[in-house]
Structure formats: structure tokens, C-alpha cells
Scaffold this active site. Structure first.
Site, short mmCIF file in Angstrom:
data_model
loop_
_atom_site.label_atom_id
_atom_site.label_comp_id
_atom_site.label_asym_id
_atom_site.label_seq_id
_atom_site.Cartn_x
_atom_site.Cartn_y
_atom_site.Cartn_z
N VAL A 33 32.18 -12.31 83.12
CA VAL A 33 32.16 -13.15 84.33
C VAL A 33 32.29 -14.63 83.95
O VAL A 33 33.07 -15.38 84.57
CB VAL A 33 30.87 -12.91 85.15
CG1 VAL A 33 30.83 -13.81 86.37
CG2 VAL A 33 30.77 -11.44 85.57
N LYS B 1 19.09 -6.05 94.52
CA LYS B 1 19.97 -6.66 95.53
C LYS B 1 19.35 -6.55 96.92
O LYS B 1 19.39 -7.50 97.72
CB LYS B 1 21.34 -5.98 95.48
CG LYS B 1 22.04 -6.20 94.13
CD LYS B 1 23.22 -5.26 93.93
CE LYS B 1 23.86 -5.46 92.56
NZ LYS B 1 24.79 -4.40 92.21
#
Ligand code: HSE
Length: 420
Positions: free
Chosen positions: A12, A198
Site C-alpha cells: 500500500v 472494521k
């Protein structure tokens, strides 16, 4: 000009540095200032990285660099990044993090520490899907009634392959790892913990619930069998690992588990590594967000959206409110979960057995919605399957405990929750 330092230049981080360079024009136009990736920090300097920024193996080279305006944290882990993010904030820097585990444990402390400094985290949840921005901003007018989503691409990939192709668990986990979606320790994926991190982040924005992973129901996909997959289909359901936040009269249910959902629902049709989150607001109704939940460029896309927002000056408190959101709303206990259930058990094929089993369900106040009996060809037992009307988890637990000690019932009583 705004300068960026990146902690963790893996897949990333490299994408973030490269997109900042290759899309510099459009980013400058959108942010109103030039944005430059200046430096990055890695654990192993000898490993080759596809970036032109200066690399160091000392995080303080970024965090204490007075030229760096925004620190991007992409390291993973909890306590080490927590210390580094705290120091970056103390140094007056804005922070962007993709670290869901860090936020699952420390989001409220970080909001407090950040104060008026921007601390943003779009990439922490559902990768490239802008679900944090949607909840913080786009849906701000609403009381959130529910959030339901496929928040782990690895599990969804594995379940899709197991269900559609009858693939074996271990082989398919290896495939998901090769695709680069699985966590370094895949038990985080298959055990439901990644999705739980999450869900906790989303539930803080939606409800102000200050819960940790240990406080909520987290179950993975390791107990799902082909038998239940087949019966789910007979009852008209697909099985998905869902993160669920549901507002009830007296609080909020937060849970991650394999769930039977109607085959015709939109989420049921989401296969492979993709993520999808449905949010129901009291004014807007149902909204649906779909996209890649991981991957270098997709996650970097969310990181850079935060950078642009910070440069534009679109801030506000990290969780979208400072105090008093939905005051008095508490996390409901496991026993208080209210939903429909699927039960599967093996019983003697004799007169009176069905009435005994249904009597036990009745004693716990459980109303049967549908029932299926499947004879075995090779012995004197049958499989009994039930779906129930809504009841509380405490009732189901009581009934299962009673069924397990009933002599006409053999082996495990399998339970799965159903969301309609
Ligand atoms: N392991 C995660 C997944 C990656 O499979 O979705 C993104 O958090």
C-alpha cells in the site's frame, strides 16, 4: 506545498508514493496545493521497493522531520504504531492511518489526543470503498438503524469458492493468501477478527459505542460445513461472513459471524474478494457501498482521499462528533441479540421425537418458522432442520443446551443466525 512521510512502505505504501507522483496534477487541482511524498520508513532497508522517495529504517526520521506535514501510518500492529502516531500528533502533524487494529483498540484515545489536528482513516475499513466518509459526512443527517457488510475479502473469497465450487477450506485459504488479500496471520481473517475491527470503527461513527473486540460476538468461517451450505440453499439463503451493527430499542447489537441471508438480497450476490456494506438510515433508507476491500492501489486510493481532504481543510472530529452522540445507547450483550435462527440436529427416526424436539423449542418460547426432515438411507436416524421466527439468543442457547442432553438427539446441535 504539502509533504508526506510514510511509515511502512509495503504494497500500500508503494502505491501511495507512486499515485502521489503519477497523479500529481489532478491531486494538486483537487487539493489546491502540490502534494509531495518526501520520505518513508521500512523495517528492512535491503528489500527492494518500487519508489523514488528517501527510505530510512528509523520512524523518527519521518515523525520528527519538521518538513513533514502529514504522516501516513501503514505499519500494522497496535502498540508500536500507537506510540508513533501519538508522537506525530504531539509534533503537530496530521495523521492518516489504514490501521484497523490500532483503531479497534485506541480510537477514542486517539480522537482525544488529536484534538483539532486531522486524524483520518478511510483506508482502515473496506479498503477502497469510501464508507468512513459516507458515515461521517454523507449520512450525517440520519440515525443509523443498521450496518451490515461483507468486510473481509479473504472470507468472502473462500466462502464463494466453497459454496459455488465445493472447494476445500485449506486449498482455498492458500489461494486467498496468494492473491495478497489475507492478513499476515490468516486467523485474523478466518476467525472474524479483521471484520470485527472494521465493524467497531463503523459503529463508533454511527452510534458512539466504545467497545473493544473482546466485548462483542466474533465468530469465523471455520465451522461452516457443506451440509449447512446445501440446506441454506434449500431454505432460500446464502451464507456470508457479515459484520452486523443493529440498533434495537434498548441498545446496539454488534456481531461478526457466518450469517444466512436471503439469496435475492444484494449482499448475497457479492462474490469473491469484493466487499459490500449496506447502511440503513432513518431518513435516507438503505444505501449500499460496493468495491475492493484490499489491494495496493485500492487502499492507497482511500489513503490519498484523506490526504486531499486534510489539504483542503475539511476536518472536524476524528469520529465525526466530539461528545454526546446517541447518549445512553449501550452495547447489548450476546444474550440480547434478537434475530431468526437456523438449527440442525440428528435425531432418532421414531414416533414422538419430533414432538419432543418441538416441545423443547416451545418451552424456550421459540416459534418455528419452517422445518425440514431428511431421512438417512443407511441408519435409523434423520436430520431435522428448523428456521425460527425472531427470538433472543438466550432462548436459543437454552433450547440448544436442553436438546444436547436429550437422548433422542445425537452429536452437535448446529446453529446459524439468519438476517432478513
Ligand atoms: N485481510 C483483509 C481482507 C484485507 O481479506 O479483506 C483488508 O483489510
Amino acid at each position: 506545498m504539502v509533504k508526506i512521510g510514510i511509515l511502512g512502505v509495503g504494497t500500500v505504501g508503494q502505491s501511495v508514493a507512486n499515485i502521489l507522483e503519477s497523479n500529481a496534477d489532478i491531486l494538486e487541482a483537487r487539493a489546491g496545493k502540490k502534494i509531495i511524498a518526501k520520505s518513508g520508513v521500512v523495517k528492512n532497508l535491503s528489500k527492494k521497493r518500487d519508489v523514488t522517495i528517501t527510505l530510512s529504517d528509523n520512524p523518527l526520521d519521518v515523525i520528527d522531520d519538521p518538513e513533514i506535514d502529514i504522516v501516513v501510518e501503514l505499519m500494522g500492529g497496535v502498540e508500536e504504531p500507537y506510540e508513533l502516531v501519538k508522537r506525530a500528533l504531539k509534533n503537530g502533524k496530521a495523521v492518516v492511518t489504514a490501521n484497523k487494529a490500532l483503531l479497534a483498540y485506541h480510537r477514542y484515545e486517539l480522537q482525544e489526543l488529536a484534538g483539532d489536528l486531522p486524524l483520518m482513516y478511510e483506508a482502515s475499513t473496506a479498503g477502497g470503498i469510501p464508507i468512513i466518509g459516507a458515515l461521517r459526512n454523507g449520512l450525517a443527517a440520519n440515525h443509523i438503524e443498521s450496518i451490515q457488510g461483507i468486510m473481509n475479502g479473504t472470507c468472502n473469497y473462500m466462502l464463494s469458492k466453497m459454496i459455488n465450487e465445493g472447494a476445500k477450506y485449506d486449498e482455498i485459504l492458500k489461494e486467498a493468501q496468494d492473491l495478497g488479500y489475507a492478513e499476515a496471520d490468516p486467523t485474523f481473517d478466518v476467525g472474524g477478527f479483521d471484520a470485527a475491527h472494521k465493524l467497531l470503527i463503523l459503529s463508533s461513527i454511527a452510534y458512539g459505542i466504545d467497545a473493544k473486540p473482546e466485548d462483542i460476538v466474533i465468530e469465523g468461517i471455520d465451522k461452516i460445513t457443506q451440509t449447512d451450505v446445501a440446506f441454506a440453499k434449500e431454505f432460500g439463503y446464502e451464507i456470508k461472513l457479515l459484520g452486523i451493527a443493529k440498533r434495537a430499542d434498548n441498545g446496539v447489537e454488534l456481531r461478526v459471524h457466518a450469517t444466512m441471508i436471503p439469496q435475492e438480497s444484494m449482499i448475497a450476490k457479492v462474490d469473491g474478494v469484493m466487499n459490500a456494506v449496506s447502511v440503513v438510515g432513518d431518513r435516507v433508507g438503505e444505501t449500499m457501498f460496493y468495491g475492493p476491500g484490499a489491494g495496493g492501489d485500492a487502499t492507497a486510493s482511500a489513503v490519498i482521499a484523506d490526504i486531499v481532504d486534510i489539504v483542503r481543510g475539511n476536518q472536524g472530529p476524528m469520529l465525526g462528533y466530539k461528545k454526546g452522540l446517541e447518549s445512553g445507547l449501550k452495547l447489548l450483550s450476546k444474550d440480547e441479540i434478537t434475530t431468526h435462527y437456523y438449527l440442525r440436529m440428528e435425531v432418532d427416526d421414531e414416533s414422538g421425537v419430533l414432538s419432543k424436539v418441538s416441545g423443547i423449542l416451545d418451552k424456550s418460547g421459540i416459534s418455528i418458522e419452517s422445518m425440514l426432515q431428511k431421512p438417512h438411507t443407511d441408519d435409523e436416524r434423520v436430520k431435522l432442520l428448523f428456521t425460527t421466527h425472531e427470538c433472543k439468543e438466550a432462548q436459543i442457547t437454552e433450547a440448544i443446551d436442553a436438546l444436547k442432553v436429550e437422548p433422542c438427539v445425537y452429536g452437535e446441535v448446529v446453529m446459524m443466525r439468519i438476517e432478513k
